[in-house]
Each structure stands twice: as structure tokens, then as C-alpha cells.
Design an enzyme around this catalytic site. Sequence first.
Site: not given
Length: 371
Positions: A163, A191, A218, A243, A267
Site C-alpha cells: 500500500k 497498490d 494498481e 480497482d 470486489k
Amino acid sequence: MKITQVEIFAVDLPLIKPFIISYATYPNIQSIIVKVMTDCGLVGWGESVPDEHITGETPHSTYAMLKNTLAPLMIGQNPMEFERIHELMDKTVHRAPAAKAAIDIACFDVAGKKLDVPVYQLLGGRYHEKFPVTHVLSIGEPEDMANEAAQKVTEGYTSFKMKVGQDVMADVKRIKAVREQVGEEIAIRVDVNQGWGNSANTLQAIRHLESLGIDWLEQPVEQDDIDAMVEIKSKSTIPLMIDEGIRDMNNMREIIAKRAADKVNIKLMKCGGIYPAMKLANMAEMAGIECQIGSMVESSIGSAAGFHVAFSKKIIKSVELTGPVKFSKDLGDLKASYRIPNIQLTERPGLGVTVDEAILAELTRQSDLIE
């Protein structure tokens, strides 16, 4: 089979340590659990973990939506009629995908139990035997992230999702530090959670990252800026995953038409559950775009639902469903299926998760029974 009652629980899932991403820090995860009861005595469990930054839903709004609208709508419905259930929800409520996901997941759970098969058998059967488990590194100082990664390698992890997204050059230092610590054989996925904002910042970062062997980058830009994704993809050798920018079939159509991403992160909380997720995976497969099943850090219930989708589809190449290993206390027993570096699902019917109702009661802040 008909739904006779729906019980809703607002719970706080305790994290082992805070989860830090570009736009928020989570000391715990606020989840909405749904318990669907039927006239044949079977029970299905569902979950919603909303995120106001992505779906526009908060825990409070999701709880109210389920209590006042969606749960009453389900009374008397056949939980095995997935297309009809979603049509009914969509005609009644515009969007609200995380709220709908809770109902969807509970319906699949009870349908699998009724037929005595795992949910993946309702989706076309099991394709994958196992998936590697990816450890997620929250944003921290470069040395701290590198040391955590090194420790997880000793535990058997072979891939990491980093992250980042607070500052471009600071993020480059974080990524380089982790790569130097774990070596070249370990998979690193980056990400950004929209944190770099635009294509210019992203391309600046990419110049420093292209030699590091990154699996993919991402969502570096704002979620609705599909054109920026197109530009980045055309100028980068690092595969690009979308995403936050893929929530429904309309988004998927635009991504396919513009060739805006190499990979998509599906998701259940963004799209409305298992049934819509399968539709997105089918669209991606037709376009030759690889998929991942990700999460909003759900409990065993929501995580298991994501795994059943992933295990049933060839086009789904990776999973990032780590909630059960991030919680100090969970509602279900899915953690036992995490056998690092892989996860393997059981053959138990439905979601295959046994819910501990004593822990559910302990973690519940509010509950309501609809009948």
C-alpha cells in the site's frame, strides 16, 4: 424455499494492527452481518463492508438500507432465484452495492446448503485447487515495511501487496526498500489507491519502478479518470490494474472499449455480490483481461464468498482476501484454510464457514430482526 426472517448485525472487527492506505487509517473494520432464515430451517450468512470513498456507502447508511428497505424486500422471496433477487433489489434501490452484497452472499450460502454443495459448484464448479496468499503491507516507513516483508518471507509468504499513495518519491523509496530486502524472486504488487492523482505523477513514479520487477501497478489515479489509465498503460512496461474504477458493467464496458487496463480487481462489495461479480468476470474473459478478486477486509463470511468466485473461474489469476488473518478475533473459521503460502477451500456446503454466534454477539453494536 422462502425467506422468513432477516437479522442484521452492526459489528466492529478488531484488527491486529491498524490498516493504513492512501486515503484512510482503519483501527478496526466496521462490518454489517446479515443472517437469512428460511421456512425449511436453513440459515445463510452474508456480509457488507462499505467504503464511502468508493461505493458512497457508510456503515450507518448500509445498516439503514438493509433494515428499512432490502431486508423487508426479501421476506417471502426464494433465495435460490439470484437473477430475480438482484432485479428486485436494483428496481428498488439505485446502486448501494455493498448493501446488496450482504443479501446476495447470504442467498448463495443458503442455496449451497439446500443443495448440499459448496457455493463454487453453483458457479460452474471448482477450477483452481489453490491460490497463493498475498500479504498486504500497510503504508509505513520504508525500513519498517521492508522488515515486515522480510519477516513474512520467513513465514512462507511469496507475494506482497504494498500500500502506497501518500507521496510519489517517498513511495518509490518504500518500494525499493522492500525489493532490496526480499530479493528478486518474491512477487511485489503496488497498490496506490488513487493516491498519485493523475497520469503525470504516475509516470514520474514509473520511471523509477520499471527496473524493479513489479508484478503490476494498481489504481494510481482517481477512480473515474479512465483516460488517465489509458495514457499510463500506453507509456508503461509495468502491467496496470484497475480497482476503484471498476464497480459495475458500465465501467467494465468502458475499460474494455478503451483498453484501459491489463487487469481488473473485482470486489464483491463494489459490484453487489457473487452474482454480479461473475458477470464482470465473464465480460473480462471475453476481452482477454485477467482478473483478481480483492476485498474490503471482510470477515470469514465475505472473504469466503470472494474465494468461491475466484476458485470457480479460470480468468481469475490472483486473490487478495486477507481479512481473516488480519483480525485478532473473527466471526468464522476460514482462517484455518490459510495454509501459507496457499489457501485451499473445504468441501463444506454453502460458504463453508461456521459462524461463532457467541463472538458475533460480543462484537455486535446494534442488531435488528426483520420478519
